[in-house]
Design a protein around this motif. Structure first.
Motif, PDB file in Angstrom:
ATOM      1  N   UNK C 163      59.875 -22.994 -30.854  1.00  0.00           N
ATOM      2  CA  UNK C 163      59.093 -23.717 -31.849  1.00  0.00           C
ATOM      3  C   UNK C 163      58.018 -22.816 -32.438  1.00  0.00           C
ATOM      4  N   UNK C 165      58.122 -19.611 -32.765  1.00  0.00           N
ATOM      5  CA  UNK C 165      58.747 -18.687 -33.715  1.00  0.00           C
ATOM      6  C   UNK C 165      59.002 -19.387 -35.040  1.00  0.00           C
ATOM      7  N   UNK C 166      59.513 -20.621 -34.969  1.00  0.00           N
ATOM      8  CA  UNK C 166      59.759 -21.361 -36.198  1.00  0.00           C
ATOM      9  C   UNK C 166      58.490 -21.610 -36.971  1.00  0.00           C
ATOM     10  N   UNK C 167      57.364 -21.698 -36.257  1.00  0.00           N
ATOM     11  CA  UNK C 167      56.099 -21.949 -36.917  1.00  0.00           C
ATOM     12  C   UNK C 167      55.568 -20.740 -37.659  1.00  0.00           C
ATOM     13  N   UNK C 168      56.083 -19.574 -37.353  1.00  0.00           N
ATOM     14  CA  UNK C 168      55.604 -18.385 -38.031  1.00  0.00           C
ATOM     15  C   UNK C 168      56.282 -18.208 -39.370  1.00  0.00           C
ATOM     16  N   UNK C 169      55.661 -17.443 -40.240  1.00  0.00           N
ATOM     17  CA  UNK C 169      56.262 -17.203 -41.552  1.00  0.00           C
ATOM     18  C   UNK C 169      57.425 -16.231 -41.412  1.00  0.00           C
ATOM     19  N   UNK C 170      58.396 -16.333 -42.321  1.00  0.00           N
ATOM     20  CA  UNK C 170      59.519 -15.400 -42.333  1.00  0.00           C
ATOM     21  C   UNK C 170      59.031 -14.046 -42.825  1.00  0.00           C
ATOM     22  N   UNK C 195      68.390 -16.939 -37.333  1.00  0.00           N
ATOM     23  CA  UNK C 195      69.436 -17.911 -37.008  1.00  0.00           C
ATOM     24  C   UNK C 195      70.774 -17.165 -37.014  1.00  0.00           C
ATOM     25  N   UNK C 253      71.643 -16.937 -46.416  1.00  0.00           N
ATOM     26  CA  UNK C 253      70.227 -17.237 -46.199  1.00  0.00           C
ATOM     27  C   UNK C 253      69.509 -16.014 -45.685  1.00  0.00           C
ATOM     28  N   UNK C 254      68.227 -15.879 -46.053  1.00  0.00           N
ATOM     29  CA  UNK C 254      67.472 -14.706 -45.630  1.00  0.00           C
ATOM     30  C   UNK C 254      67.035 -14.785 -44.176  1.00  0.00           C
ATOM     31  N   UNK C 255      67.306 -15.922 -43.520  1.00  0.00           N
ATOM     32  CA  UNK C 255      66.931 -16.037 -42.109  1.00  0.00           C
ATOM     33  C   UNK C 255      68.161 -16.243 -41.238  1.00  0.00           C
TER      34      UNK C 255
END
Lengths: 495, 207, 274
Positions: C163, C165-170, C195, C253-255
Motif C-alpha cells: 500500500x 508503494x502504491x501511495x508513492x508517485x510513479x 505491476x 501502461x507506464x507502470x
C-alpha cells in the motif's frame, strides 16, 4: 315522478360535480409534490452542446441561466498527486482534476450529460466514478472503469434535481475514497435556485495516516485506522487550513450567501455549524426543498450533502466547524468566513462593559476585608474622611455608585438620604451586619439585600463619617471608634 | 592472424552461445502476418494475429480465410447449461432477421473455451443438435489460442475446478476485413441493434 | 607467427573476453535467471466456485527479475514486427514503448537495467514465447508474491508495504531491477517496482461496479455462483485485481511490465528457442 327524477338528476349532478372537484383537488395536490417528467421538455431535434468549465473549490460554476435542456460535455481527469495535507505533512492523494475535493459540477435537470473520465498515464491505479445523481448501474461506475493512460465515456440524463456526491468506486472502494476521490454534482431544478449574492463549496472529509496528527513527512494511508474509523485528520477542502487566514471564504455585510456542503467521509457524519451565524434556510441532505429554517447545526451524512444559506448582517470572522468539536480543534475541521463591512451595534454591540463582578445571591454574604488598615486607632478628621473615601470607593460605590446616587429600583441612594441620616447607630449596624428587607429611602421603596461588609472598626468609622458628610448629607458629628464598638458588641450580644 | 582466428573459432562460438540464448529470436506464434497475409489488411483487424482453429467438420481454419465475409462471433462451450444456449439462440435469430440478399455474406462462429472436452465429434453433435446450417462454424483450438482470441474480443473468462467456465456473454460483429464493428455485451441481447450492425457491415463489405 | 598480426589478434581476443565478461556479468547480476516456485495453493480474492483451500498451483519456474529495457530491445531487434513504428495497432496501442527514444533506441527515460513498461499483453506474450516460456498465470504469480516470511512478519506487514508503494508517485524514470525486496524463493521485485502482466489477466469476471461484486452480473456473465471476497482487508490483492479488470490486451501502461515463467518440463529438456 318528475320530482323524483329531478331529485335523481340533482343527486347525479352533485355526484359528478363532487367527483370533478375531488379529481381536480387531488391532481392539484399531486402536481405540487410530483416532479413531472424531467425529460418532457427535451426538443425533438438536437440540443445545444456546451462544455462544462471546471473550477476548483471553494469556487462554484455560475448559476445556470438557460431555461431549456442542453447536452453538457464533462471532461474529468483522475490523477494521483503528492501534496500538502498539513504543515510539514504530505500525502499522495488520488484526485479528480488534481484537487481534493474534485470540482463542483453544475448541470440542469433534464440535461444530457456526456461524461469523459480520463485517467492520467502516471496513475498506478484504475479509477471510475459513481455519481449519486445518476440513475443507472453503479451510478456510472459500471461503465467507467478506466486503466491508467486511457479514457472512458458514458452518457446519462440528469433526472432528479439536488446536490449529489460523486466518488470513485474502484476496488478497494474504501481506499479510493479515503485518498480523496470525491466531489459534488449540483443538478439545478428547472426553475433554478433562488438567487443569492455569493455561493461557496465546502467539503468535509477525513484522512487516515500511519503517523499521528502533525507527524511530518510523506504519510501513507493506514488501513487499520480507516477500518476502526479513527482518523488523524478531519478537514475542509482537502487539507488543514484550506479555508483559513488568506484562504478564508470572503463575503460582505448585507450579502445572502449560500454554501454547497458535502461530506465524503469515508466514515464520519458532520455536524456542520458556522459560529456566530444561523442558517436561514437549509436543504437537508441536499434535497430540493428548503425544508428547515433558522438552523444552528445541520447534519451532513457521509456520502451526502446539505445546502445552507444565510444573510450576513454583521462583519467579522465566522468560524466554520464540525461541531463534534475535538475534530475542529485537534484534527483540522475548521474554516473561516471573513465578512467585511459596516458594523451594526443593534444586532451585535461588541463588548460594552468590563466591570468587577461581585457575586450576590439569596442570602447575606460577606465581603472579604481590606487588610491594609487592620490596626485600630482613632484617626484625625482629615485622615478619617480621606480613608473613608477610599473605603467607600472600594466597597460601596459598586452598588451605591460613586456619587452615592444608587440605582433606582435596585440600590438605595446615600446622597441626601433621609434613611441614612435618621439614625447613626442603625447605619453602623447595617454596615456591620447587612440589611435584608424593604426600606423606604427618600420616598422610594427598596427591597434588596445588602451584604455585611467586613471592615475594621477604624474603617467602619471612616466610611460612615465620610458618607454622612458627603453627597449632600450634613452630619455635624463624626462616627467614632467607640460608636462602632458599641454597636458591634450589641449585635454580638443579640446573636 | 587468420590461423589464430581459425583456432579460436570453436571457442568463440562456444562463448557466444549464452549471448545468443539470452536474445529471444523470432517465434512462430503470435506474430503479425507472414508473407501469406495481404499488406492491405487494416491495422485494427483481428486477423493480424494468426491462429489455427479446427472446425466441427474437422477442417483447419485460419480466421483470415473468413476475410470478405461479415462474422458474427461468440465464445461458449458445449457443456454450458446457462447462457451459452441463449447466446446461440440470439445469433440464430439475427441470422433469420437478415435481409435475404445478405445472408450468403455472413458467417456465424462459435469458438469453444473448452478444448479438453469439446472434441471435433462433440462439436459436430452440438451443431446438429442446435440445427446450425452451412453458414455456421463451431471451432476449437489449444488453450493459448483460445486465450488470445478472448483477449482480442475483450471476452473475460476463467475455468472452475469442475471444468466449467465463467465467461462474458459478448456477441461480436467483425466486418469483411476482420475489424470489430459492434459488440452486444449481455443476454438478452439488443437484437435490433445487432441486426442493424450486421446489415451495415455486410453492405459496406459488398462495395 | 608474423609479428605484425599479433596486435590485431590481441585486440580480437580482448573484444571476445569483453563480450564474455558482459554476458557473465549480466548473469551474475541476476543470479540464476529463474527460480523454483514450489507447488502450493492460492486463494483467489474472489473465491467463486473454488474449494475452500483455493486453486492448486504446480511447481514451476519464475524469472528472478522482470524483463528489462535491454532485454526487450534485443527482442525487438530480432523481431522487427514488434518495433514501435511497425506493430499492429490491434496488438499494442499508441502508448507502446512511448518511453523509448526510437524504434531501437532506449534513450534517457529508458535505462537498460530498468523494467520494460508500456508493453501490451500481446507483446509480453510474444516475448515470453520467444524466450522459451510463457507469462505466469494469476495463481502462479500471486502464489509467488505471497511468500515473504523471511522479510515480513506476516501478510499484513507485506500488505502495508505494498500500500505504501502504491501511495508513492510513479517515478518519471524507473529504477533498475534487482534493487528491491526478494521473496523467500529468491524472486526479486515482485512488489514495489511495477505491476506485471499475467497470462489470464482477463479472468476477472466483474463489471467494474465493484460494490456489486458479490456475484457476477447475470446479464453480462455466464457464471456459476456467488463471487465472495475471500479477504476484504487484503487491499493489495484488491488493487491488483482491479487493475487486471481494467485492462485490455492491447493496453500499454507506464507502470505495467512483466516477467517470464516456464514449466518445469520445458526447462529440463534444455530446448534451444527458435
Amino acid at each position: 315522478m318528475v320530482r323524483n327524477s329531478l331529485a335523481v338528476h340533482t343527486r347525479r349532478w352533485l355526484l359528478a360535480a363532487l367527483s370533478i372537484a375531488i379529481a381536480t383537488g387531488t391532481s392539484a395536490c399531486t402536481s405540487e409534490t410530483s416532479a413531472g417528467d424531467p425529460l418532457a421538455d427535451r426538443p425533438s431535434g438536437a440540443m445545444p452542446v456546451e462544455t462544462l468549465t471546471v473550477v476548483s473549490a471553494p469556487a462554484v460554476p455560475p448559476a445556470i441561466t438557460r431555461k431549456t435542456p442542453a447536452k453538457v460535455i464533462i471532461n474529468l481527469e483522475t490523477r494521483e498527486v503528492r501534496k500538502r495535507l498539513a504543515d510539514g505533512v504530505e500525502y499522495t492523494f488520488w484526485t479528480f482534476a488534481g484537487t481534493v475535493p474534485g470540482p463542483l459540477l453544475r448541470v440542469r435537470s433534464g440535461d444530457e450529460v456526456e461524461f469523459h473520465l480520463n485517467n492520467h498515464p502516471s496513475s498506478k491505479m484504475p479509477h471510475n466514478i459513481d455519481l449519486h445523481a445518476v440513475t443507472g448501474p453503479g451510478g456510472g461506475a459500471a461503465s467507467s472503469l478506466t486503466a491508467p493512460g486511457h479514457s472512458s465515456q458514458f452518457t446519462f440524463a440528469a433526472l432528479n434535481p439536488g446536490l449529489y456526491v460523486y466518488h470513485c468506486a474502484t476496488a478497494p472502494v474504501g481506499m479510493h475514497i479515503a485518498n480523496g476521490m470525491y466531489g459534488l454534482i449540483l443538478v439545478e431544478p428547472k426553475e433554478g435556485l433562488s438567487p443569492v449574492d455569493r455561493e461557496f463549496y465546502v467539503f468535509q472529509s477525513e484522512f487516515y495516516t500511519t503517523g499521528r496528527h502533525g507527524e511530518t513527512g510523506l504519510q501513507p494511508f493506514d488501513m487499520q485506522k480507516a477500518i476502526h474509523e479513527d482518523p488523524e485528520y478531519v478537514v475542509f477542502n482537502g487539507s488543514v487550513g484550506a479555508l483559513v487566514g488568506d484562504n478564508a471564504l470572503k463575503a460582505k455585510v448585507g450579502e445572502n450567501v449560500r454554501m454547497f456542503v458535502g461530506n465524503g467521509g469515508p466514515n464520519l457524519v458532520s455536524s456542520f455549524h458556522v459560529i456566530g451565524e444561523i442558517f436561514d434556510n437549509v436543504h437537508t441532505e441536499g434535497g430540493t426543498l428548503a425544508n428547515q429554517h433558522n438552523v444552528q447545526t445541520t447534519l451532513v451524512p457521509a456520502g451526502g450533502s446539505a445546502i445552507v444559506d444565510m444573510k450576513l448582517d454583521v462583519p467579522g470572522t465566522f468560524i466554520i466547524v464540525d461541531h463534534s468539536i475535538f475534530r475542529a480543534f485537534n484534527k483540522g475541521a475548521l474554516g473561516m468566513l471573513a465578512v467585511e463591512g459596516a458594523e451594526n451595534k443593534t444586532i451585535y454591540s461588541g463588548k460594552q462593559n468590563d466591570v468587577v463582578y461581585l457575586p450576590e445571591g439569596g442570602g447575606i454574604q460577606s465581603i472579604a476585608p481590606d487588610t491594609a488598615m487592620s490596626v485600630e486607632r482613632e484617626l484625625p478628621r482629615g485622615q478619617l474622611l480621606a480613608r473613608g473615601a477610599q473605603v467607600f470607593a472600594a466597597n460601596c460605590a459598586a452598588c451605591h455608585q460613586l456619587a452615592g446616587q444608587g440605582i433606582a429600583g435596585a440600590f438605595p441612594p446615600l446622597a441626601a438620604s433621609d434613611y441614612l441620616m435618621a439614625n447613626k447607630e442603625r447605619a453602623i449596624g447595617i454596615v456591620l451586619n447587612g440589611l435584608n428587607g424593604a426600606v423606604t429611602v427618600n420616598g422610594a421603596s427598596y427591597n434588596g439585600v445588602m451584604p455585611a461588609v467586613q471592615l475594621s472598626n477604624t474603617d467602619v468609622a471612616a466610611v460612615l463619617s465620610y458618607v454622612r458628610t458627603s453627597f449632600g448629607n450634613k452630619a455635624t458629628d463624626l462616627v467614632t471608634l467607640d460608636d462602632v464598638k458599641k454597636v458591634r458588641a450589641a449585635s454580638a450580644a443579640k446573636h | 592472424m587468420t590461423s589464430l582466428v581459425k583456432r579460436c573459432l570453436p571457442l568463440m562460438t562456444l562463448l557466444m552461445l549464452p549471448a545468443l540464448i539470452a536474445a529471444p529470436t523470432r517465434s512462430a506464434a503470435q506474430t503479425p502476418p507472414g508473407p501469406a497475409a495481404p499488406a492491405s489488411l487494416p491495422a485494427a483487424s483481428l486477423y493480424m494475429l494468426r491462429a489455427s482453429w479446427t472446425s466441427h467438420q474437422g477442417r483447419t481454419i485460419d480466421l483470415l480465410s473468413l476475410r470478405g465475409e461479415v462474422v458474427v462471433l461468440a465464445m461458449a462451450y458445449t457443456s454450458c447449461t446457462m447462457t451459452c444456449p441463449l447466446i446461440t439462440r440470439e445469433m440464430l435469430a439475427v441470422q433469420k432477421a437478415l435481409p435475404p440478399d445478405l445472408r450468403a455474406n455472413v458467417r456465424f462462429v462459435l469458438a469453444s473455451f473448452d478444448p479438453a472436452r469439446d472434441s471435433v465429434a462433440v462439436l459436430r453433435a452440438h451443431a446438429d443438435k442446435m440445427a446450425l446450417d452451412a453458414r455456421w462454424l463451431v471451432l476449437r483450438a489449444p488453450a493459448a489460442d483460445v486465450r488470445q482470441l478472448a483477449v482480442l474480443l475483450g471476452v473475460r473468462y476463467r475455468q472452475l475446478p469442475n471444468g466449467d467456465f465463467d465467461h462474458s456473454n459478448i456477441i461480436s460483429v467483425l466486418d469483411g476485413d476482420g475489424v470489430l464493428r459492434f459488440q452486444s455485451p449481455q443476454i438478452p441481447a439488443d437484437r435490433p441493434a445487432l441486426v442493424r450492425a450486421v446489415t451495415a457491415a455486410a453492405r459496406s463489405s459488398k462495395r | 607467427m608474423p609479428r605484425t598480426n599479433t596486435p590485431r589478434a590481441i585486440l580480437l581476443l580482448a573484444a571476445l573476453l569483453g563480450a564474455m565478461a558482459s554476458v557473465v556479468r549480466a548473469q551474475r547480476a541476476t543470479g540464476a535467471l529463474y527460480q523454483h516456485i514450489a507447488a502450493g495453493r492460492y486463494r483467489p480474492i474472489f473465491a467463486a466456485g473454488v474449494s475452500d483451500s483455493g486453486v492448486a498451483v504446480r511447481t514451476f519456474l519464475l524469472a528472478t527479475l522482470p524483463v528489462t529495457n535491454a532485454d526487450y530491445l534485443r527482442f525487438v531487434t530480432a523481431n522487427p514486427e514488434w518495433k514501435r513504428s511497425k506493430v499492429a495497432r490491434v496488438a499494442a496501442d499508441s502508448s507502446y514503448l512511448r518511453h523509448w527514444s526510437g524504434d531501437e533506441t532506449l534513450g534517457p527515460t529508458a535505462p537498460p537495467t530498468a523494467p520494460v513498461v508500456n508493453v501490451s499483453w500481446f507483446a509480453a506474450s510474444a516475448y515470453a514465447r520467444a524466450a522459451g516460456g510463457r507469462l505466469p498465470s494469476t495463481a502462479e504469480w500471486e502464489l509467488a508474491a505471497s511468500r515473504f516470511r523471511r522479510t515480513f512478519a506476516n501478510a499484513d506487514v507485506l500488505s502495508a508495504r505494498v500500500l505504501a508503494w502504491n501511495g508513492g508517485a510513479t517515478p518519471r524514470t524507473q529504477p533498475a531491477v534487482g534493487l528491491g525486496i526478494v521473496s523467500d524463493d529468491g524472486v526479486g521485485d515482485l512488489h514495489g517496482l511495477v505491476w506485471e502482466w499475467v497470462d489470464d489477466f482477463n479472468a476477472v469476471v466483474t463489471s467494474g461496479e465493484s460494490r456489486g461484486d458479490s456475484g457476477p452480473d447475470a446479464g453480462l456473465f455466464c457464471a456459476g455462483g456467488a463471487a465472495l471476497s475471500a479477504d476484504p482487508s487484503n487491499y493489495a490483492s484488491f488493487m491488483r485485481y482491479a487493475l487486471r479488470g481494467s485492462l485490455r490486451g492491447s493496453y500499454s501502461l507506464s507502470t505495467l511490465g512483466f516477467r517470464v515463467a516456464r514449466d518445469i518440463d520445458a526447462a529440463t529438456t534444455k530446448r534451444r528457442p527458435r
